[in-house]
Every structure is written in structure tokens, then in C-alpha cells.
Write an enzyme that holds these catalytic residues in place. Structure first.
Site, short mmCIF file in Angstrom:
data_model
loop_
_atom_site.label_atom_id
_atom_site.label_comp_id
_atom_site.label_asym_id
_atom_site.label_seq_id
_atom_site.Cartn_x
_atom_site.Cartn_y
_atom_site.Cartn_z
N GLU A 170 0.79 -1.21 -0.07
CA GLU A 170 -0.06 0.14 0.13
C GLU A 170 0.81 1.19 0.19
O GLU A 170 0.83 1.96 0.84
CB GLU A 170 -0.99 0.08 1.19
CG GLU A 170 -2.12 -1.08 1.47
CD GLU A 170 -2.96 -0.90 2.35
OE1 GLU A 170 -2.87 -0.11 3.22
OE2 GLU A 170 -3.88 -1.79 2.45
N GLU A 360 -5.22 -8.45 0.72
CA GLU A 360 -5.59 -8.28 2.16
C GLU A 360 -7.40 -7.97 1.93
O GLU A 360 -7.73 -7.40 0.88
CB GLU A 360 -5.26 -6.90 2.80
CG GLU A 360 -3.88 -7.05 3.31
CD GLU A 360 -3.37 -5.84 4.05
OE1 GLU A 360 -2.03 -5.56 4.28
OE2 GLU A 360 -4.13 -4.96 4.33
#
Length: 449
Positions: A170, A360
Site C-alpha cells: 500500500e 488483504e
């Protein structure tokens, strides 16, 4: 809970795993030669962690990794995603190697293999060595050399055992939250340096992929992006344009340069500063890398309205509470019925993109231990809903390689401390007792029946 789904529906090669991060679970932050990371320093700042807690112990994965990997196996998963702490293997970020740190990850990898759990290694999950932050961190272009040396060390050490890699976790999160708004480590608030931070992270992402490809025969190379469907609060032009800017920041900022499309400067004019001040000849080509798969990490949708109080975006998120949404998580995030499906469809529209993987997916809810059990029906329902949407995306033709649950263990949830619990396994952080929750048992039945 009836799923109307079966593991076989997703395909024989579909990957099932859980995801973790070094700083959130390892503990042992001052053990065996580990250096400080920006999160160690940030956690000491008054008010930085909402609960006033730290990760000195975290989940004690450093000492309990074998039993935790066994829990992953017990729940039916066949892959375990974990990250390497840069400062555990290079205490000062560069130079002297900490052999004890490398030995720890060697043991973790061997334990995964011994228990039939494929190790998926994330090279950077937000914990930059503090010594490098003191030298400018991601705002300093030298970070490209530092990162390349670190990645080279790791892949040459473990590449004969590990074939599945994620380069960054991320990047929009650790750049924007860490260097622009200061909510995460290192806690900077800088409008002037954020274009450099973004550019260096994007370059490092591609550089890392090339280093893996050059050093690990047969590697499966990925990177991960946080992503959310973005919708305007109204059809008014000002809100629609605010949503377009938010979509560029949240969803397009890092994947488009990776795909050779450049930065979304039309929606985010401040990115023009990159070419004017920070880019060097050849950088546009250097930004692109042909990853084997792209990890999408999705938790909630974003609804946006115009706001002249937010520089660059000129828009802000309209919270679920303001919109009257009742289905929210402990983090205050909306549970939206088709959010996962929408984001998978959106990203699948990119030309030339390869396989996708849900790297995720998870939700924090209030958990309570009663008679030695944790009945987390809401979390089970959340994952079932997400899996139904993943399956629908497959039916629509989206090539999805797997699903990683966030997360294995209730952990140190960054600036939120230990309060939000995302794990399939409940952890009492005073005693370190583990209890598989109802959601974990549901996965065991789903994956093993």
C-alpha cells in the site's frame, strides 16, 4: 452459516492465505540487534497512538512463530504472507547486516515450508529504519539505492526458498498518511515534499520487481495497492469532480505509472511538480514494471463531497455515520454489499494488466471471549460476502489468483493500537493466549470440507 460456495468453485490453483506485517506481530523490537524503525519512534510520541500503546511485545510472533503458522494450517490455509522488518536485518538501514535478523526469517521460512504453508514475503510494509528517516526517508532520492541494496540482500539470501514476493504494501498509505497528513509514521505534514515521496516510492516499487526478477529464477512477483470504489455524494458537478480527484489519489496514483501510463496529473495537478523538480531522465520508463500479479487490498467504499478545506483534493469523505449507514466496523468503515466486486471490476479494466489477487481483506469488530470462545458472526458474514463477490468477479471474467485474509492474529493496528481486532485468531495481549474465533473455524470447514 451457509455459504452456498465451495472451495472448488474458485479453481484448483486458487491461493488461500492470511496476511500479516512484521511490526504489527513480531514484538522483540529491541532484541537480537534489531534497529529502530519509524514506527518505534512514532509510537513514542504523545498522542500518536490513540490508545497510548506500543508494539514492544505485539503478538510475540518472534518467539511464537511456529505455533502461529500451525494455527494458519489448522484453519485450512495453504499460504502465509508476512513481511520482513528492514531494521531487523539492517539496523541502520544500510551497511552492517544483522545476521541474527536474517536467521530469524530463515527459521520462519523453513517453518512455513515444513508445515506446508507457502511463504509469501512482503519486502516493505511501512517500517522504514529510523536511521534512514533521519537522512530524509522517502523524500530523499537516495532511498532508491538504500532500498535496492536491502532488496538485493533479502532476495539473494532467501530466493532459493521463497518464490512469491510482494515489493511494497500500500504505497499510497505510507506516503499520504505518513508524509502528508501525519497520521502514520513518520508523522510528517509536508505539502512540498509529498511529490518526491510519491515518486521515490513508485520508482522503488518497479526497481524492487526488477531486482527480484534478476535474482530469483521462477519468482512470482507482485506488489499491493489499497483501493476503494469512490462515489460522489450527489450528481452535482462539484461532487463528481471531487470524487474523480479522490479516485485518482486512492486508486490510480501508483498502479498507472507501474503500467506505463504515468501519473494522473489531470485530476491531481500537484503531481506536475514531480516532472518539474524531482524526476530525472528515464524515470518514466523506470516507473513501469511488468508484475506477474497485482495485489488489491480492499476494505470499504468512499463517498465524497466537495470541500475547499482539503488542499489538493478539494473534497472529503462523507462518513458512514453522516450518511446514516448502520453496517459499520469497529474502525468506522462501511460494510457495503458490492464494494469488493466494484473495485475488482474497476481495476480489471486496465489494458495489459495480468492476474489480480486479493492481498488483504478483513474487518474489525468488537470481540468478546465467552466460555473460551469468540463468536464473531459479523466477521464471518463479512468474509462470506467478500468471497461471493470475488466469485462473481471470476464469473465476469476477472482473473483472480487468490484471497488473503487480513489477518491471522489480533495485532497492533498501527495508530489505532490494540483496540481494533481484525484477526481470525483472538490474542490476549497480556497473556498471549490464542483462541481461534468462529470465523477461523468457518474458514477451516470451508477450506477442508
Amino acid at each position: 452459516m451457509t455459504s452456498f460456495l465451495h472451495r472448488a468453485d474458485f479453481g484448483a490453483d486458487f491461493i488461500w492465505g492470511t496476511a500479516t506485517a512484521a511490526f504489527q506481530i513480531e514484538g522483540a523490537t529491541i532484541s537480537d540487534g534489531r534497529g529502530a524503525s519509524v514506527w518505534d519512534t512514532f509510537s513514542q510520541k504523545r498522542g500518536a497512538i490513540k490508545t497510548g500503546e506500543n508494539a514492544l511485545m505485539a503478538c510475540d510472533f518472534y518467539n511464537r512463530y511456529a505455533t502461529d503458522i500451525a494455527l494458519n494450517k489448522e484453519m485450512g490455509f495453504d499460504a502465509f504472507r508476512f513481511s520482513i522488518s528492514w531494521s531487523r536485518v539492517l539496523p541502520l538501514g544500510t551497511g552492517r547486516v544483522n545476521e541474527a535478523g536474517l536467521a530469524f526469517y530463515d527459521r520462519v521460512i523453513d517453518e512455513c515450508i515444513r508445515q506446508g504453508q507457502t511463504p509469501w514475503v512482503t519486502l516493505f510494509h511501512w517500517d522504514l529504519p529510523q536511521a534512514l528517516e533521519d537522512r530524509g526517508g522517502w523524500a530523499n532520492r537516495d532511498v532508491l539505492t538504500w532500498f535496492a541494496d536491502y532488496v538485493t540482500l533479502i532476495v539473494r539470501t532467501f530466493g532459493h526458498k521463497v518464490k512469491h514476493w510482494f515489493v511494497l504494501n500500500e504505497p499510497s498509505a505510507f506516503t499520504i498518511l505518513g508524509y502528508l497528513v501525519g497520521m502514520h509514521a513518520p508523522g510528517r505534514r509536508s505539502f512540498t515534499s509529498i511529490p518526491a515521496v510519491i515518486h521515490h516510492a513508485a520508482l522503488a516499487q518497479a526497481d524492487g520487481g526488477r531486482i527480484i526478477r534478476d535474482n530469483v529464477p521462477g519468482a512470482v512477483i507482485g506488489t499491493t495497492f489499497s483501493c476503494s470504489p469512490v462515489e460522489p455524494i450527489s450528481p452535482m458537478k462539484r461532487d463528481v469532480q471531487a470524487a474523480q480527484r479522490a479516485n485518482a489519489l486512492l486508486n490510480r496514483l501508483f498502479i498507472e505509472p507501474t503500467l506505463g501510463l504515468g501519473y494522473p496529473v489531470q485530476e491531481l495537478p500537484f503531481l506536475k511538480t514531480i516532472d518539474k523538480r524531482f524526476a530525472k531522465p528515464g524515470d518514466r520508463e523506470r516507473l513501469a514494471f511488468d508484475f506477474d500479479l497485482i495485489g488489491l487490498q480492499h476494505y470499504f467504499r468512499v463517498v465524497v463531497e466537495q470541500s475547499m478545506l482539503v488542499p489538493y483534493l478539494w473534497g472529503r469523505d462523507v462518513s458512514p455515520n453522516r450518511r446514516g449507514v448502520e453496517a459499520i466496523t469497529e474502525m468506522g468503515w462501511e460494510v457495503h454489499p458490492n464494494s469488493m466486486l466494484h473495485i475488482l471490476r474497476q481495476f480489471s479494466l486496465y489494458d495489459g494488466a495480468h492476474k489480480w489477487i486479493v492481498a488483504e481483506s478483513g474487518a474489525a469488530f468488537f470481540d468478546q471471549v465467552e466460555h473460551g470462545q469468540v463468536i464473531d458472526t459479523a466477521r464471518t458474514a463479512y468474509h462470506l460476502q467478500c468471497l461471493q463477490q470475488v466469485r462473481q468477479a471470476q464469473t465476469d471474467g476477472v482473473d483472480i489468483a487468490g484471497y488473503f485474509v487480513w489477518t491471522l492474529l489480533d495485532n497492533f493496528e498501527w495508530a489505532e493500537g490494540y483496540r481494533p481486532r481484525f484477526g481470525l485468531v483472538h490474542v490476549d495481549h497480556r497473556t498471549q493466549q490464542r483462541i481461534i474465533k468462529q470465523s477461523g473455524h468457518w474458514f477451516r470447514h470451508f477450506l477442508t470440507d
